[in-house]
Design a protein around this motif. Structure first.
Motif, short mmCIF file in Angstrom:
data_model
loop_
_atom_site.label_atom_id
_atom_site.label_comp_id
_atom_site.label_asym_id
_atom_site.label_seq_id
_atom_site.Cartn_x
_atom_site.Cartn_y
_atom_site.Cartn_z
N UNK A 237 -0.36 -80.92 86.81
CA UNK A 237 -0.63 -79.60 86.28
C UNK A 237 -2.10 -79.23 86.43
N UNK A 238 -2.39 -77.94 86.45
CA UNK A 238 -3.77 -77.49 86.54
C UNK A 238 -4.58 -77.89 85.32
N UNK A 239 -3.94 -77.86 84.14
CA UNK A 239 -4.66 -78.22 82.93
C UNK A 239 -5.12 -79.68 83.00
N UNK A 240 -4.32 -80.54 83.63
CA UNK A 240 -4.71 -81.94 83.74
C UNK A 240 -5.88 -82.10 84.71
N UNK A 241 -5.90 -81.28 85.74
CA UNK A 241 -7.04 -81.32 86.66
C UNK A 241 -8.32 -80.90 85.93
N UNK A 242 -8.20 -79.89 85.07
CA UNK A 242 -9.36 -79.46 84.28
C UNK A 242 -9.79 -80.56 83.30
N UNK A 243 -8.81 -81.26 82.75
CA UNK A 243 -9.12 -82.36 81.84
C UNK A 243 -9.84 -83.48 82.57
N UNK A 244 -9.42 -83.75 83.80
CA UNK A 244 -10.08 -84.78 84.60
C UNK A 244 -11.53 -84.42 84.87
N UNK A 245 -11.78 -83.15 85.18
CA UNK A 245 -13.16 -82.69 85.42
C UNK A 245 -13.99 -82.81 84.14
N UNK A 246 -13.39 -82.45 83.00
CA UNK A 246 -14.09 -82.54 81.72
C UNK A 246 -14.46 -83.99 81.40
N UNK A 247 -13.51 -84.90 81.60
CA UNK A 247 -13.77 -86.32 81.34
C UNK A 247 -14.83 -86.85 82.29
N UNK A 248 -14.77 -86.44 83.56
CA UNK A 248 -15.76 -86.88 84.54
C UNK A 248 -17.16 -86.41 84.15
N UNK A 249 -17.24 -85.18 83.64
CA UNK A 249 -18.54 -84.66 83.20
C UNK A 249 -19.09 -85.50 82.05
N UNK A 250 -18.20 -85.91 81.14
CA UNK A 250 -18.63 -86.76 80.04
C UNK A 250 -19.15 -88.11 80.52
N UNK A 251 -18.46 -88.69 81.50
CA UNK A 251 -18.86 -89.98 82.04
C UNK A 251 -20.21 -89.88 82.77
N UNK A 252 -20.38 -88.83 83.56
CA UNK A 252 -21.64 -88.62 84.27
C UNK A 252 -22.80 -88.49 83.28
N UNK A 253 -22.55 -87.80 82.18
CA UNK A 253 -23.57 -87.65 81.15
C UNK A 253 -23.93 -89.00 80.52
N UNK A 254 -22.90 -89.81 80.24
CA UNK A 254 -23.15 -91.12 79.65
C UNK A 254 -23.93 -92.03 80.60
N UNK A 255 -23.65 -91.91 81.90
CA UNK A 255 -24.24 -92.83 82.88
C UNK A 255 -25.41 -92.21 83.64
N UNK A 256 -25.97 -91.14 83.11
CA UNK A 256 -27.07 -90.47 83.79
C UNK A 256 -28.28 -91.41 83.87
N UNK A 257 -29.04 -91.32 84.96
CA UNK A 257 -30.22 -92.19 85.11
C UNK A 257 -31.27 -91.90 84.03
N UNK A 258 -31.75 -92.94 83.40
CA UNK A 258 -32.84 -92.85 82.43
C UNK A 258 -33.48 -94.22 82.30
N UNK A 259 -34.74 -94.28 81.85
CA UNK A 259 -35.48 -95.56 81.83
C UNK A 259 -34.77 -96.66 81.06
N UNK A 260 -34.07 -96.31 79.98
CA UNK A 260 -33.44 -97.33 79.14
C UNK A 260 -31.98 -97.60 79.51
N UNK A 261 -31.50 -97.00 80.58
CA UNK A 261 -30.09 -97.16 80.95
C UNK A 261 -29.77 -98.61 81.31
N UNK A 262 -28.68 -99.13 80.77
CA UNK A 262 -28.22 -100.49 81.07
C UNK A 262 -26.99 -100.35 81.96
N UNK A 263 -27.20 -100.37 83.26
CA UNK A 263 -26.10 -100.13 84.19
C UNK A 263 -25.12 -101.31 84.25
N UNK A 264 -25.61 -102.51 83.97
CA UNK A 264 -24.69 -103.65 83.90
C UNK A 264 -23.72 -103.47 82.73
N UNK A 265 -24.27 -103.06 81.59
CA UNK A 265 -23.41 -102.81 80.44
C UNK A 265 -22.40 -101.71 80.70
N UNK A 266 -22.84 -100.64 81.37
CA UNK A 266 -21.93 -99.56 81.71
C UNK A 266 -20.86 -100.04 82.69
#
Length: 295
Positions: A130-159
């Motif tokens: 469904x289209x709504x599920x595609x929108x949900x996937x985009x929303x979840x992906x945006x959340x993940x990108x925000x969580x894993x955004x590059x920053x000095x204190x980012x722990x990429x191994x932990x992520x």
């Protein structure tokens, strides 16, 4: 931490019709989710003494004892067709908890559980058209990108470990489905828990020799096993008698929020506004996808 997050969800069969008691169902679901995340937080208190591996080992032992007592598997009657998914389930079970707890140690409870939650969310969205599920996937992906955004204190191994836990949880769901079709009751899950505990036995012995545990650390690790495995499993059994499976899945989506709140209160792991927004995006994606489903 489902956790952990990390426990078998009781099967619901098409013919099962839950007795509608919404208030009882909501109270039980809230207690189950809170118990799961509080158990994970209490387990994290033992990290300085046992480390994530030691805590997971003790948790696996407790989960095995509880599930073997509930499932009472007749392993001698299993065929190879039944054994191979059980063995894979045991491997995934241990890897899932180990990667999640190590991620909790590195990036905090809220972020680790949110990344792990992508596992079941991915399965739900992959099966949708469904289209709504595609929108949900985009929303979840945006959340993940925000969580894993590059920053000095980012722990990429932990992520990365959090994402590994997500892959394991998705595999866990698919394997549990296969095991449930081939082995009656909770026998398959109980056997997998027992085998997983045996796999962690050498690890537990090594940790006990090189890092002698304190009574407090063992108590915290055991409490994690009870609160994050035994209590939620029994609570889910009761919940599914009172609410539809769809409502159950919808309520389960708040676990990342509960994890972040418990991590803040119990462990002092504070999150910024962007992290809270990202967690909210992942939760909203799952909630909307389930709430708009029919049948």
């Amino acid at each position: 931490m489902r956790t952990a997050p990390a426990r078998p969800v009781p099967a619901v069969h098409p013919g099962d019709r839950p007795v509608r008691r919404p208030l009882a169902g909501v109270v039980t679901m809230a207690g189950s989710g809170l118990s799961n995340q509080v158990g994970a937080a209490i387990g994290a208190l033992a990290f300085p003494v046992l480390g994530p591996v030691g805590v997971v080992a003790v948790r696996q032992y407790v989960a095995a004892v509880v599930l073997l007592a509930v499932g009472r598997p007749r392993m001698r009657e299993f065929t190879w067709r039944q054994w191979w998914p059980v063995l894979l389930l045991a491997l995934v079970f241990g890897t899932m908890n180990l990667s999640l707890y190590t991620a909790v140690d590195r990036i905090g409870l809220g972020l680790a559980v949110t990344l792990e939650f992508l596992g079941p969310l991915s399965i739900a969205l992959a099966a949708a058209r469904r289209r709504v599920d595609a929108c949900c996937a985009v929303l979840a992906a945006a959340g993940v990108v925000t969580l894993m955004r590059p920053q000095p204190s980012a722990d990429y191994l932990g992520m990365g470990l959090g994402l590994l836990a997500a892959v394991c949880w998705a595999s866990y769901i698919l394997l549990n489905r296969t095991v449930g079709r081939r082995i009656p009751g909770a026998q398959g899950s109980a056997t997998a828990a027992g085998i997983s505990a045996l796999m962690f036995l050498p690890v537990g012995l090594l940790i006990a020799v090189h890092r002698p545990p304190t009574v407090e650390a063992l108590a915290c690790a055991a409490a994690a096993g009870v609160l994050s495995s035994a209590v939620p499993y029994l609570a889910d059994l009761l919940t599914l008698r009172h609410v539809p499976a769809q409502t159950f899945g919808l309520f389960m989506s708040i676990n990342p929020v509960l994890a972040a709140a418990v991590g803040w209160v119990v462990l002092g792991q504070r999150l910024g506004p962007l992290e809270w927004a990202a967690i909210g995006a992942v939760v909203a994606a799952n909630a909307v996808s389930i709430a708009t489903r029919r049948g």
